[in-house]
Design a protein around this motif. Structure first.
Motif, PDB file in Angstrom:
ATOM      1  N   GLU A  28       0.841  -1.206   0.000  1.00 24.89           N
ATOM      2  CA  GLU A  28       0.000   0.000   0.000  1.00 24.89           C
ATOM      3  C   GLU A  28       0.875   1.255   0.000  1.00 24.89           C
ATOM      4  O   GLU A  28       0.611   2.223  -0.731  1.00 24.89           O
ATOM      5  N   ALA A  29       1.928   1.228   0.826  1.00 27.19           N
ATOM      6  CA  ALA A  29       2.829   2.390   0.884  1.00 27.19           C
ATOM      7  C   ALA A  29       3.513   2.613  -0.452  1.00 27.19           C
ATOM      8  O   ALA A  29       3.643   3.767  -0.932  1.00 27.19           O
ATOM      9  N   ASP A  30       3.930   1.517  -1.106  1.00 26.13           N
ATOM     10  CA  ASP A  30       4.580   1.645  -2.419  1.00 26.13           C
ATOM     11  C   ASP A  30       3.608   2.215  -3.459  1.00 26.13           C
ATOM     12  O   ASP A  30       3.978   3.094  -4.259  1.00 26.13           O
ATOM     13  N   LYS A  31       2.375   1.700  -3.490  1.00 27.43           N
ATOM     14  CA  LYS A  31       1.381   2.178  -4.452  1.00 27.43           C
ATOM     15  C   LYS A  31       1.053   3.654  -4.217  1.00 27.43           C
ATOM     16  O   LYS A  31       0.822   4.422  -5.170  1.00 27.43           O
ATOM     17  N   ARG A  32       1.018   4.035  -2.920  1.00 32.78           N
ATOM     18  CA  ARG A  32       0.699   5.421  -2.585  1.00 32.78           C
ATOM     19  C   ARG A  32       1.820   6.355  -3.116  1.00 32.78           C
ATOM     20  O   ARG A  32       1.547   7.423  -3.682  1.00 32.78           O
ATOM     21  N   LYS A  33       3.066   5.909  -2.923  1.00 29.11           N
ATOM     22  CA  LYS A  33       4.190   6.720  -3.410  1.00 29.11           C
ATOM     23  C   LYS A  33       4.188   6.802  -4.936  1.00 29.11           C
ATOM     24  O   LYS A  33       4.473   7.859  -5.521  1.00 29.11           O
ATOM     25  N   ALA A  34       3.880   5.673  -5.576  1.00 34.01           N
ATOM     26  CA  ALA A  34       3.859   5.656  -7.051  1.00 34.01           C
ATOM     27  C   ALA A  34       2.786   6.584  -7.594  1.00 34.01           C
ATOM     28  O   ALA A  34       3.016   7.341  -8.563  1.00 34.01           O
ATOM     29  N   ALA A  35       1.590   6.572  -6.967  1.00 35.63           N
ATOM     30  CA  ALA A  35       0.505   7.448  -7.415  1.00 35.63           C
ATOM     31  C   ALA A  35       0.888   8.903  -7.205  1.00 35.63           C
ATOM     32  O   ALA A  35       0.622   9.773  -8.072  1.00 35.63           O
ATOM     33  N   GLU A  36       1.521   9.162  -6.048  1.00 33.95           N
ATOM     34  CA  GLU A  36       1.943  10.531  -5.763  1.00 33.95           C
ATOM     35  C   GLU A  36       2.983  10.998  -6.793  1.00 33.95           C
ATOM     36  O   GLU A  36       2.930  12.142  -7.302  1.00 33.95           O
ATOM     37  N   LYS A  37       3.911  10.119  -7.152  1.00 36.09           N
ATOM     38  CA  LYS A  37       4.966  10.455  -8.101  1.00 36.09           C
ATOM     39  C   LYS A  37       4.392  10.758  -9.483  1.00 36.09           C
ATOM     40  O   LYS A  37       4.802  11.723 -10.167  1.00 36.09           O
TER      41      LYS A  37
END
Length: 295
Positions: free
Chosen positions: A39-48
Motif C-alpha cells: 500500500e505504501a509503495d502504491k501510494r508513493k507511485a501514485a503521488e509520483k
C-alpha cells in the motif's frame, strides 16, 4: 497402533488452541505487514505520477491499484484485530481452565480425606463396642463398670456424630471449592467453634426446632435444622421432647442435605411461635421429679 486415543482435558485443549491461534496470527501479521508495505509503495507511485503530470489514464490506473491494495490491507488489519480478540479470549479460557484444574485437585484431596475418615470410623466403633462388651461381660453389677460403659458409649456416640458432621462439612467444602466458592462453609466452622466454650461440657447435636437457653448472662438462640454444640445438661431434656437429634441419626442426614448446618438461615426472632426455651423445659422436668420424690 493404538485404537484408543486419550481424551484431552480442558487445559490441554486450550493450550493446543492457543498454540494454533498464535501460529496463525504470526502468518496473518506477516500478510498484513506485507500488504501495508505494498500500500505504501502504491501510494508513493501514485503521488509520483501526479507530481510528474502523468496522463489521466495512468493516474486512473494508479488510483485503482491503490484502492485495491488499501482494501486488502484494511481487511487484513481488521482480521488481525479480530484474531487478537480471539487470542485474549483463549488465554482467558486457559487461565480459567488451569484455575479449575487446581480447584478440582484440592476438592479431590478434600473428598479423599472425608473418605479416609469414613473408612476409619468403623474401626473406632468396633473398638468401642469391644470395650463395652468387656465392661459388661460379667454377672456382677459394679458401679465403676457401669460408669465406664456409660462414658464409653457417650464418647462413641459423640465421635460417630462428629465423623458424620466433618464428612458432610468436608464434602460441602469440596463442592464449594470445585465450583469456585472456596469460602463457603467456613462460617459453619466459625459458628460451631464460637458455641463450643471450653468451660461447659457440650455435645454436637442437630436441632429440629428453634431453641434458646441461657449461659450465665448470655442468651443463646439457634435456628431449626442447625448443628450446634448444646450443653450436655440440656441434652436429655431436648432429646426427650424431640427438639434435637443425634448427628448420626438417619433423619438428620436427610435434613442436613436439605437444610445444611444452619449457617445460611436468618437469626431467630424472639417472637417466633416455634421457639423452644430449653431452660424452661429443664426446670419443668426438675419440678416434676422433685414432686414425684416428695410423693
Amino acid at each position: 497402533m493404538s485404537f484408543f486415543r486419550r481424551e484431552l482435558g480442558p487445559v490441554e485443549r486450550f493450550e493446543n488452541a492457543l498454540r494454533e491461534k498464535q501460529a496463525a496470527r504470526l502468518k496473518l501479521a506477516a500478510k498484513s505487514k506485507a500488504a501495508d508495505a505494498v500500500e505504501a509503495d502504491k501510494r508513493k507511485a501514485a503521488e509520483k505520477l501526479a507530481v510528474a503530470g502523468a496522463s489521466d489514464a495512468k493516474l486512473a490506473r494508479a488510483e485503482s491499484d491503490l484502492r485495491t491494495v488499501e482494501e486488502r490491507a484494511r481487511a487484513l488489519r481488521a482480521e488481525l484485530a479480530e484474531f487478537d480478540e480471539q487470542l485474549v479470549a483463549t488465554e482467558r479460557g486457559l487461565a480459567e481452565a488451569k484455575a479449575q484444574r487446581e480447584r478440582d485437585r484440592i476438592a479431590d484431596e478434600i473428598e479423599a480425606m472425608a473418605a479416609s475418615i469414613e473408612r476409619a470410623a468403623p474401626g473406632f466403633d468396633t473398638g468401642a463396642a469391644g470395650l463395652l462388651a468387656a465392661a459388661g461381660n460379667s454377672t456382677l453389677e459394679l458401679t465403676q463398670a457401669a460408669r465406664f460403659s456409660a462414658s464409653i458409649d457417650a464418647v462413641r456416640r459423640e465421635v460417630l456424630s462428629a465423623v458424620e458432621l466433618i464428612c458432610w462439612e468436608l464434602r460441602s467444602a469440596a463442592a464449594s471449592t470445585r465450583s469456585g466458592n472456596a469460602n463457603a462453609g467456613q462460617d459453619a466452622v466459625t459458628e460451631l467453634d464460637a458455641l463450643a466454650l471450653p468451660d461447659i461440657q457440650r455435645q454436637l447435636i442437630y436441632t429440629l426446632n428453634p431453641l434458646q437457653w441461657r449461659e450465665g448472662a448470655e442468651l443463646k438462640r439457634v435456628p431449626a435444622f442447625a448443628a450446634v454444640a448444646l450443653p450436655k445438661y440440656l441434652l436429655a431434656t431436648a432429646l426427650r421432647h424431640q427438639h434435637v437429634d443425634h448427628m448420626n441419626a438417619r433423619r438428620v442426614q436427610t435434613l442436613m442435605h436439605v437444610h445444611g448446618t444452619g449457617v445460611a438461615q436468618p437469626e431467630v426472632d424472639a417472637d417466633d411461635p416455634r421457639l423452644v426455651d430449653l431452660d424452661a423445659l429443664a426446670a419443668e422436668a426438675q419440678a416434676q421429679e422433685t414432686k414425684a420424690d416428695v410423693a
